[in-house]
Design a protein around this motif. Sequence first.
Motif, short mmCIF file in Angstrom:
data_model
loop_
_atom_site.label_atom_id
_atom_site.label_comp_id
_atom_site.label_asym_id
_atom_site.label_seq_id
_atom_site.Cartn_x
_atom_site.Cartn_y
_atom_site.Cartn_z
N ARG A 117 0.84 -0.63 0.30
CA ARG A 117 0.31 -0.06 0.06
C ARG A 117 0.85 1.32 -0.09
O ARG A 117 0.70 1.48 -0.91
CB ARG A 117 -0.95 -0.11 1.17
N ALA A 118 2.07 1.53 0.68
CA ALA A 118 3.01 2.75 1.28
C ALA A 118 3.03 2.55 -0.32
O ALA A 118 3.59 3.95 -0.82
CB ALA A 118 3.79 2.34 1.89
N CYS A 138 2.02 1.47 -3.27
CA CYS A 138 1.25 2.19 -4.11
C CYS A 138 0.82 3.79 -4.31
O CYS A 138 1.06 4.80 -5.08
CB CYS A 138 -0.19 1.20 -4.13
N ASP A 139 0.78 4.02 -2.89
CA ASP A 139 0.69 5.38 -2.98
C ASP A 139 2.19 6.31 -2.78
O ASP A 139 1.62 7.27 -3.42
CB ASP A 139 1.00 5.90 -0.95
N ARG A 153 1.79 6.28 -6.98
CA ARG A 153 0.87 7.49 -7.25
C ARG A 153 1.02 9.06 -7.15
O ARG A 153 0.59 9.94 -8.24
CB ARG A 153 -0.49 7.37 -6.43
N ASP A 154 1.47 9.81 -6.37
CA ASP A 154 2.15 10.97 -5.26
C ASP A 154 2.84 10.56 -6.70
O ASP A 154 3.59 11.94 -7.35
CB ASP A 154 2.58 11.01 -4.35
#
Length: 70
Positions: free
Chosen positions: A49-50, A52-53, A56-57
């Motif tokens: 999840r980290a 992916c975040d 995305r940023d």
Amino acid sequence: MPALPGQAEAPASPCVQICALDAADICLGCGRSRDEITRWMRASAAERRAICDAARDRLALRHLPPTPAR
């Protein structure tokens, strides 16, 4: 892999089959770093999840707003 009770399922890979790294070793397709790509299969759900975040940023920072029509 199914999540254990009380845990969220790990996100799927953000790979979009456009695999090309820029000079900073960031994938132009998914936004992950070379290190994140190689760690993906061993990463926990929270790490994924980290990743992916962060990816995305990175992609959001790369994209400029659309040029206004003239």
